[in-house]
Write an enzyme that holds these catalytic residues in place. Structure first.
Site, mmCIF file in Angstrom:
data_model
loop_
_atom_site.group_PDB
_atom_site.id
_atom_site.type_symbol
_atom_site.label_atom_id
_atom_site.label_comp_id
_atom_site.label_asym_id
_atom_site.label_seq_id
_atom_site.Cartn_x
_atom_site.Cartn_y
_atom_site.Cartn_z
ATOM 1 N N ASP A 36 -2.524 -0.518 6.398
ATOM 2 C CA ASP A 36 -2.132 0.027 7.655
ATOM 3 C C ASP A 36 -4.113 0.259 7.469
ATOM 4 O O ASP A 36 -3.774 0.212 8.721
ATOM 5 C CB ASP A 36 -1.394 1.004 7.318
ATOM 6 C CG ASP A 36 -2.466 2.999 7.105
ATOM 7 O OD1 ASP A 36 -1.957 3.331 7.543
ATOM 8 O OD2 ASP A 36 -2.391 2.298 5.428
ATOM 9 N N ASP A 82 0.699 -0.520 -0.290
ATOM 10 C CA ASP A 82 -0.235 -0.248 0.132
ATOM 11 C C ASP A 82 1.079 1.270 -0.208
ATOM 12 O O ASP A 82 1.885 1.203 0.057
ATOM 13 C CB ASP A 82 -1.012 -0.131 1.102
ATOM 14 C CG ASP A 82 -1.786 0.790 1.953
ATOM 15 O OD1 ASP A 82 -2.120 2.039 0.645
ATOM 16 O OD2 ASP A 82 -1.379 1.705 2.165
ATOM 17 N N ASP A 93 -6.863 -2.252 3.506
ATOM 18 C CA ASP A 93 -6.216 -3.034 3.485
ATOM 19 C C ASP A 93 -6.816 -4.260 3.286
ATOM 20 O O ASP A 93 -6.026 -5.407 3.305
ATOM 21 C CB ASP A 93 -4.641 -2.449 3.618
ATOM 22 C CG ASP A 93 -4.211 -0.999 3.483
ATOM 23 O OD1 ASP A 93 -4.471 -1.529 1.659
ATOM 24 O OD2 ASP A 93 -3.871 -0.136 2.844
#
Length: 673
Positions: free
Chosen positions: A556, A357, A560
C-alpha cells in the site's frame, strides 16, 4: 506522547501532515492518442447512426466513417510501417489492411469498428504509462527542495533569537548538499537528506520509507531519511548520503527500472501476431495472384482475396480474448477491485506465489488501544484510567494520542478538560486534569518524578505493541497497550492465497521483527522478513521470480511501489494507499477488503479458461470459412455473416463473467479447475 517539544520551550507549531506524493495527473485529453481515439469513436458513432438508424445515403455517412478511419488508423499504420522497416510484420498493419480491405468491398462498418477498437486500446495503454510516470515524478517532491544548513558545531535548537547559531544558518537547495553537511531540522519539517542525528530528540514519521505505522523516536546516533516528517522536536543531522543516492531517490530509480525491465505481458493474439500476420498477408496475396496466373478475372480474384482477408482477420480472435477479461474487470469493479487493464487481469491468473506487506495491508496501518490495566492500589477501574489518559492526550497530535482519545470516545467516556499541557520529546506528555498532575508516556521512559519503588515493571509486552504508563501526582495508576490492528479478513485471505498457489505467502515488511512476528503468528505465515528497505523488498521478489515463480505482491505504501512494479502482478490497498502504489499496481482493492485479493485471482483464472474456450471457437470458425473460400466459392455475404456470427458467439460467451455468480462461485470453479 514521545518526541514532542515542550510548549514552553518552542513556539507552537502545528505539525505538517504525513508526507504523501503530490498529486500529478496527466489529463486524458492531454494525450494525443486519447484525442485521436475520441475523434475516431465520435466519428464512427455518427456514421453508424446515419448509416443504420437514419438510413442516410453513403455520401452523408461516408465522410464520418472516413474521419474515423483516418483518426484511428494513422498511428497504427505508422507503427506497422516502422515494423516493416525493421523487417517485421505486426498485427497493427494487418488490422489496418483488414479494415481497408473491408471498406474496399463495401464492409465499411466492420472496418470502422476494428479501427475504433485499436485506437481505444492504444489510448488506454498511453494513459496507463503517463499516470505511472506522473506518480514517479511526484514522488521526488516528497523530499524538500531546500534545507537549513548550519555549522558543524551549531546547536539543535535554532528556533529562538538567543541561539548563537542563527546568524550562521543558510537555506540551500537540497541538490547542493554534500556528505558531512549538518542540517537543522525544525519541528514539523521534512528531512532534506539521508543522515544521522547529532543532537536533539524527536521522532520521525517514516512510513513512506519503511512502512512503520507509528512515528519512530530519533535520538543522537539514529538514522533518518530524506522526505520523512520530523515530529515536534528539533534535530541536528549530519548528511551521510548524496541527495542523488538517498533512499527516496532510489525508490524512484527502482520503480522506473522495474517498469522498463518487466517483460510486457501480452494477450494471446499478440504473442503470435508476427507469424499470424505474415501468414495472413502471404495467403491473401496468394489467393489474389494465383487465380490471376490461371486466367481468372481481376475483379473476381480481388473479391475472393478480400473475402479471405475478412474471414481470416483476427477480429473474432481479438474478441475471443477481450470480452472474458473485460467482463471479469467489470465484475471485479462491482466488488471493489479496480483491475487496470485486460493484460493486468490476465496476469493475475498466472501467479503461483504471493508476497505481502504488513502495515496497511495485513493490518489497518493505525494504532488502537488493545488493553487497559489499572494498577493495584490506584483506586481506578479500566475506564477511569483510559479517561484520564484521554484527557491529557486530547491536546496532542501524536498518532498514539489519537488512538487513546478514540478508544475513550468509543466507550462513551467523559473526557475532562486539561490545563498546562506540556509535551516532552522522547518522554511523554503532562497536563493538569481536575487539579491533579497527570503524565502519559511510554513505560520504558518512566520519569524520576515518581516516588522510589512506586514505578511497577511494565506488563510483558505483546510483540510489536507499545506500553503506555499513566501516572497521577507521581503515582502510577495504570497502563495502556496499543498495537496496529490486524485486518479481520487477514487469516482467511492468507489461507485462500495458500490454497491458490500451493505455498504460504511471504511476509515482507519494513517494520521491526517483533511486530512482524505477531502478525505472522496471527495469519499462519512462516516466511517472515522484517526491517526491509524498499530495495530489499524488490530483491526478495526478484529472488522468488528467479526461482521460476510468478509473484503477486500486495502492498500500500510508497515503500511498496518498487516491489509492486517488479512483481509479476501487483495489488495495492486503495483506501490509504499512496498515489505511487496505486498507479504502479496492476489492481487496486478500493474498499481495503483483503479477501478480495484471492477472489480476483480466482476470477482471473475463470476468465483465462473462457479465453481458451473462445479461442477454440474462433479458430474453428476461421478455419472453416478460410477452407471454404479456398476450396469452394464462399459468397461474400455468407463469409461476413460467418465471421460476424463467430465474433458475436465468442463475445456472448465471454460476457458470462458479468454474472454475480461468477464472483461467488470463483472458489468452486478453482477447486474444479
Amino acid at each position: 506522547m514521545v518526541g514532542r517539544v515542550s510548549a514552553t520551550l518552542a513556539p507552537s507549531r502545528a505539525p505538517a501532515p504525513a508526507p504523501t506524493a503530490p498529486r500529478r495527473r496527466t489529463r486524458v485529453l492531454a494525450l494525443p492518442e486519447a484525442r485521436w481515439a475520441a475523434v475516431a469513436t465520435a466519428a464512427f458513432l455518427i456514421g453508424l447512426i446515419l448509416d443504420t438508424v437514419v438510413g442516410a445515403p453513403a455520401w452523408v455517412y461516408g465522410p464520418a466513417y472516413a474521419i474515423a478511419y483516418a483518426a484511428g488508423g494513422w498511428e497504427p499504420a505508422l507503427e506497422g510501417l516502422r515494423a516493416l522497416r525493421q523487417k517485421t510484420l505486426d498485427v497493427d498493419l494487418l488490422m489496418i489492411a483488414a479494415a481497408l480491405g473491408a471498406a474496399a468491398i463495401g464492409q465499411v462498418l466492420d472496418g470502422g469498428l476494428l479501427i475504433v477498437i485499436f485506437a481505444t486500446s492504444g489510448a488506454l495503454e498511453a494513459l496507463a504509462t503517463a499516470r505511472t510516470a506522473d506518480s514517479v515524478r511526484g514522488l521526488l517532491d516528497l523530499a524538500p527542495t531546500t534545507a537549513t544548513r548550519v555549522p558543524g558545531d551549531g546547536g539543535p535548537g535554532g528556533t529562538g533569537a538567543d541561539d548563537d547559531s542563527v546568524g550562521a544558518e543558510e537555506t540551500v537547495p537540497t541538490a547542493e548538499l554534500a556528505v558531512d553537511d549538518v542540517l537543522l531540522i525544525r519541528p514539523g519539517e521534512r528531512i532534506g537528506a539521508d543522515g544521522r542525528v547529532l543532537d536533539g530528540v524527536s521522532e520521525a514519521d517514516q512510513a513512506t520509507i519503511t512502512g512503520e505505522p507509528l512515528p519512530v523516536p530519533k535520538r543522537p546516533g539514529d538514522e533518518v531519511f530524506a522526505g520523512t516528517l520530523n515530529g515536534t522536536g528539533a534535530l541536528r543531522v549530519r548528511v551521510e548520503r548524496d541527495p542523488a543516492d538517498s533512499v527516496i531517490a532510489r525508490i524512484v530509480t527502482l520503480v522506473e527500472e522495474a517498469s522498463r525491465t518487466k517483460a510486457p505481458t501480452q494477450l494471446f493474439i499478440e504473442k503470435v501476431e508476427q507469424r499470424y500476420s505474415v501468414a495472413v498477408v502471404a495467403a491473401t496475396l496468394a489467393v489474389f495472384t494465383v487465380p490471376l496466373l490461371f486466367g481468372a478475372d481481376l475483379r473476381d480474384a480481388l473479391l475472393r482475396a478480400m473475402t479471405f482477408m475478412i474471414v481470416a482477420s483476427p477480429c473474432a480472435v481479438v474478441l475471443a480474448t477481450m470480452p472474458p477479461l473485460l467482463s471479469a474487470i467489470a465484475n471485479a469493479g462491482r466488488h471493489g477491485v479496480l483491475v487496470k487493464s485486460a493484460v493486468a487481469m490476465e496476469r493475475l491468473g498466472e501467479i503461483d506465489a504471493t508476497a505481502l506487506d504488513k502495515t496497511g495491508t495485513l493490518t489497518e496501518g493505525a494504532p488502537e488501544v488493545t488493553d487497559v490495566r489499572p494498577l493495584p492500589g490506584s483506586g481506578l477501574d479500566a475506564d477511569e484510567v483510559l479517561a484520564l489518559a484521554a484527557a491529557v492526550e486530547r491536546s496532542s497530535e501524536h498518532p498514539l494520542a489519537r488512538a487513546v482519545v478514540s478508544a475513550a470516545r468509543g466507550r462513551g467516556l467523559r473526557i475532562a478538560g486539561a490545563e498546562e499541557f506540556v509535551a516532552e520529546p522522547g518522554r511523554g506528555v503532562t497536563a493538569r486534569v481536575e487539579g491533579r498532575l497527570v503524565r502519559v508516556g511510554r513505560a520504558e521512559t518512566a520519569t524520576p518524578d515518581t516516588e522510589p519503588g512506586t514505578t511497577p515493571a511494565p506488563p510483558a509486552p505483546t510483540p510489536g505493541a507499545t506500553i503506555v504508563l499513566v501516572t497521577r501526582d507521581g503515582t502510577p495508576v495504570g497502563t495502556l497497550t496499543l498495537a496496529d490492528r490486524l485486518r479481520p479478513a487477514a487469516p482467511v485471505a492468507t489461507a485462500a492465497l495458500t490454497a491458490l498457489t500451493g505455498a504460504a505467502p511471504v511476509l515482507l515488511t519494513g517494520d521491526n521483527a517483533d511486530a512482524a512476528a505477531r502478525v505472522a503468528e496471527a495469519t499462519g505465515l512462516t516466511d517472515v522478513r522484517a526491517d526491509l528497505l524498499p530495495e530489499d523488498k524488490v530483491n526478495a521478489v526478484r529472488e522468488m521470480q528467479d526461482a521460476g515463480r510468478k509473484v503477486l505482491f500486495v502492498g500500500d505504501g510508497v515503500n511498496d511501489a518498487p516491489a509492486l512494479a517488479a512483481a509479476h502482478s501487483g495489488v495495492a490497498m486503495g483506501r490509504a494507499g499512496s498515489d505511487l502504489a496505486l498507479e504502479t499496481a496492476d489492481a487496486v482493492i478500493v474498499r481495503d477488503e483483503l479477501a478480495a485479493v484471492p477472489a480476483v485471482v480466482r476470477l482471473s483464472r475463470a476468465a483465462r479458461r473462457l479465453v481458451v474456450q473462445n479461442l477454440a471457437i474462433a479458430g474453428s470458425c476461421i478455419a472453416v470459412l478460410v477452407v471454404w473460400d479456398l476450396v469452394g466459392h464462399l459468397p461474400l455475404p455468407l463469409g461476413v455473416a460467418g465471421h460476424e456470427g463467430s465474433t458475436v458467439l465468442v463475445g456472448l460467451n465471454g460476457l458470462r463473467l458479468l454474472r454475480e455468480s461468477a464472483w461467488r462461485s470463483g472458489a468452486a470453479q478453482e477447486a474444479r479447475g
